[in-house]
Scaffold this motif. Structure first.
Motif, PDB file in Angstrom:
ATOM      1  N   LEU A   1      -4.013   3.973  -0.590  1.00  0.00           N
ATOM      2  CA  LEU A   1      -2.482   3.512  -0.379  1.00  0.00           C
ATOM      3  C   LEU A   1      -1.476   4.626  -1.065  1.00  0.00           C
ATOM      4  N   ALA A   2      -0.371   4.412  -0.206  1.00  0.00           N
ATOM      5  CA  ALA A   2       0.702   5.313  -0.515  1.00  0.00           C
ATOM      6  C   ALA A   2       2.023   4.667  -0.459  1.00  0.00           C
ATOM      7  N   ALA A   3       3.007   5.032  -1.446  1.00  0.00           N
ATOM      8  CA  ALA A   3       4.452   4.656  -1.424  1.00  0.00           C
ATOM      9  C   ALA A   3       5.154   5.572  -0.311  1.00  0.00           C
ATOM     10  N   LEU A   4       5.637   4.543   0.672  1.00  0.00           N
ATOM     11  CA  LEU A   4       6.652   5.180   1.595  1.00  0.00           C
ATOM     12  C   LEU A   4       8.046   5.302   1.014  1.00  0.00           C
ATOM     13  N   ASP A   5       8.428   4.381   0.428  1.00  0.00           N
ATOM     14  CA  ASP A   5       9.793   4.486  -0.209  1.00  0.00           C
ATOM     15  C   ASP A   5       9.806   3.623  -1.561  1.00  0.00           C
TER      16      ASP A   5
ATOM     17  N   ARG B   1      10.032   0.671  -1.955  1.00  0.00           N
ATOM     18  CA  ARG B   1       9.614  -0.633  -2.013  1.00  0.00           C
ATOM     19  C   ARG B   1       8.544  -1.165  -1.062  1.00  0.00           C
ATOM     20  N   HIS B   2       8.352   0.022  -0.240  1.00  0.00           N
ATOM     21  CA  HIS B   2       7.152  -0.145   0.972  1.00  0.00           C
ATOM     22  C   HIS B   2       6.034   0.622   0.697  1.00  0.00           C
ATOM     23  N   VAL B   3       4.846   0.127   1.210  1.00  0.00           N
ATOM     24  CA  VAL B   3       3.581   1.033   0.956  1.00  0.00           C
ATOM     25  C   VAL B   3       2.911   0.869   2.245  1.00  0.00           C
ATOM     26  N   ALA B   4       2.034   2.030   2.327  1.00  0.00           N
ATOM     27  CA  ALA B   4       1.207   1.907   3.491  1.00  0.00           C
ATOM     28  C   ALA B   4      -0.406   1.952   2.959  1.00  0.00           C
ATOM     29  N   TYR B   5      -1.337   1.138   3.472  1.00  0.00           N
ATOM     30  CA  TYR B   5      -2.636   1.188   2.938  1.00  0.00           C
ATOM     31  C   TYR B   5      -3.884   1.021   4.096  1.00  0.00           C
ATOM     32  N   PHE B   6      -4.959   1.251   3.557  1.00  0.00           N
ATOM     33  CA  PHE B   6      -6.262   0.867   4.124  1.00  0.00           C
ATOM     34  C   PHE B   6      -6.785  -0.340   3.658  1.00  0.00           C
TER      35      PHE B   6
ATOM     36  N   GLN C   1       0.121 -10.117   0.218  1.00  0.00           N
ATOM     37  CA  GLN C   1       0.981 -11.084  -0.514  1.00  0.00           C
ATOM     38  C   GLN C   1       2.341 -10.226  -0.973  1.00  0.00           C
ATOM     39  N   LEU C   2       1.980  -9.337  -1.561  1.00  0.00           N
ATOM     40  CA  LEU C   2       3.221  -8.377  -2.191  1.00  0.00           C
ATOM     41  C   LEU C   2       4.101  -7.480  -1.112  1.00  0.00           C
ATOM     42  N   PHE C   3       3.190  -7.153  -0.026  1.00  0.00           N
ATOM     43  CA  PHE C   3       3.662  -6.072   0.868  1.00  0.00           C
ATOM     44  C   PHE C   3       3.402  -6.757   2.306  1.00  0.00           C
ATOM     45  N   PRO C   4       3.992  -7.690   2.820  1.00  0.00           N
ATOM     46  CA  PRO C   4       3.523  -8.199   4.218  1.00  0.00           C
ATOM     47  C   PRO C   4       4.215  -7.436   5.279  1.00  0.00           C
TER      48      PRO C   4
ATOM     49  N   ARG D   1       6.158   6.955  12.150  1.00  0.00           N
ATOM     50  CA  ARG D   1       7.305   7.216  12.901  1.00  0.00           C
ATOM     51  C   ARG D   1       7.921   5.959  13.358  1.00  0.00           C
ATOM     52  N   ASP D   2       6.821   4.958  14.104  1.00  0.00           N
ATOM     53  CA  ASP D   2       7.081   3.796  14.492  1.00  0.00           C
ATOM     54  C   ASP D   2       7.969   2.968  13.457  1.00  0.00           C
ATOM     55  N   ALA D   3       7.471   3.087  12.341  1.00  0.00           N
ATOM     56  CA  ALA D   3       8.026   2.178  11.177  1.00  0.00           C
ATOM     57  C   ALA D   3       9.455   2.882  10.607  1.00  0.00           C
ATOM     58  N   GLY D   4       9.835   3.821  11.175  1.00  0.00           N
ATOM     59  CA  GLY D   4      11.265   4.364  11.021  1.00  0.00           C
ATOM     60  C   GLY D   4      11.205   5.484  10.126  1.00  0.00           C
ATOM     61  N   TYR D   5       9.976   6.055   9.790  1.00  0.00           N
ATOM     62  CA  TYR D   5      10.055   7.438   9.012  1.00  0.00           C
ATOM     63  C   TYR D   5       9.912   8.495   9.818  1.00  0.00           C
ATOM     64  N   SER D   6      10.113   9.654   9.288  1.00  0.00           N
ATOM     65  CA  SER D   6      10.054  11.047  10.029  1.00  0.00           C
ATOM     66  C   SER D   6       8.811  11.834   9.413  1.00  0.00           C
ATOM     67  N   PRO D   7       8.014  11.781  10.153  1.00  0.00           N
ATOM     68  CA  PRO D   7       6.509  12.587   9.747  1.00  0.00           C
ATOM     69  C   PRO D   7       6.686  14.040   9.667  1.00  0.00           C
ATOM     70  N   VAL D   8       6.187  14.710   8.773  1.00  0.00           N
ATOM     71  CA  VAL D   8       6.254  16.072   8.510  1.00  0.00           C
ATOM     72  C   VAL D   8       4.805  16.649   8.237  1.00  0.00           C
ATOM     73  N   HIS D   9       4.130  17.308   9.343  1.00  0.00           N
ATOM     74  CA  HIS D   9       2.755  17.635   9.068  1.00  0.00           C
ATOM     75  C   HIS D   9       2.429  19.138   8.657  1.00  0.00           C
TER      76      HIS D   9
END
Length: 275
Positions: free
Chosen positions: A179-183, A185-190, A204-207, A245-253
């Protein structure tokens, strides 16, 4: 939400160079003592990550590496800070025990309020903070490293509600691998890294979370650092880079392949210092 609405926030980070990094023991499924570490390459990759953060406008403090502590490069595990208060780490495995003292000395030499832990916890490895979610929320993992009793201890020390999430897949032994915080209020997770009940809590918390699949997670895609717009993740995580990127963020590899030999990637190497 369009990418132009994703605003970065300047952060302060702590990193520790891989001066003594090697894989001499096995404490997670990713470690293999039969494959030698390229110390020079590990150092170049670490430096590139640090420079990337600095070039994005962030401040990076450096904690001196100590001989005999090869995993000290994974600086995120040494403590967890919120609003100037630090909840110290207490490592599960004896090979890493002395790292906690090095981090304690860093914080107590400055103006941080430092709380020594009673219960086993591995810092930001198993804690994530979202200041804009529900008034300020801590997500906390358990199941492999951190004692669930540490969640209540952290809540008392930091004065923020803690949501306990059970990890069930040994490959994702820390929260920051699943799991990671993207900002703020928002997260990404497996999802499959968590128990069914914890999956329901997260849904429920992060629809609107960005969901990773197993291939993403095994590429350590979720072991990322984000400033709210720029998402720094390893070069192996190309598919997940497209998702953020599709979610509006800018990936930096950034290539951290050598440091993955110890079971960590971008986030493991970077602790956030929250005043």
């Amino acid at each position: 939400m369009s990418q132009t609405e994703r605003l970065p926030r300047m952060r302060t980070y702590l990193m520790c160079p891989p001066d003594h990094f090697t894989v001499d023991y096995v404490i997670n499924p990713w470690m293999d003592v039969t494959v030698p570490v390229d110390a020079g390459l590990a150092g170049k990759q670490w430096t590139l990550l640090r420079d990337t953060l600095v070039d994005l406008g962030h401040t990076v403090h450096v904690l001196d590496a100590r001989p005999g502590l090869p995993d000290m490069v994974y600086a995120a595990n040494g403590a967890f800070s919120v609003d100037g208060t630090v909840y110290g780490a207490r490592f599960r495995y004896p090979q890493r025990t002395d790292e906690a003292e090095a981090h304690r000395l860093f914080y107590t030499a400055d103006t941080w309020s430092y709380a020594s832990p009673v219960h086993v916890n591995e810092g930001e490895g198993d804690f994530a903070y979202l200041p804009g979610a529900y008034g300020g929320m801590i997500l906390a993992g358990y199941g492999f490293r951190t004692d669930p009793a540490a969640h209540a201890e952290a809540q008392e020390v930091l004065g923020r509600p803690v949501v306990s999430l059970r990890l069930v897949d040994p490959a994702f032994y820390h929260l920051d691998t699943a799991l990671a915080a993207l900002d703020d209020r928002h997260v990404a997770y497996f999802p499959e890294a968590f128990s069914p009940a914890s999956q329901r809590v997260l849904a429920q918390l992060f629809p609107d979370a960005v969901l990773a699949d197993r291939a993403d997670a095994e590429a350590f895609a979720l072991n990322l650092v984000s400033d709210g717009r720029h998402v720094i993740l390893n070069t192996e995580a190309t598919a997940f880079g497209a998702k953020v990127r599709d979610a509006g963020y800018s990936p930096v590899h950034v290539d951290l392949g050598e440091l993955k030999r110890g079971g960590g990637s971008v986030k493991c190497v970077v602790a956030e210092l929250r005043r």
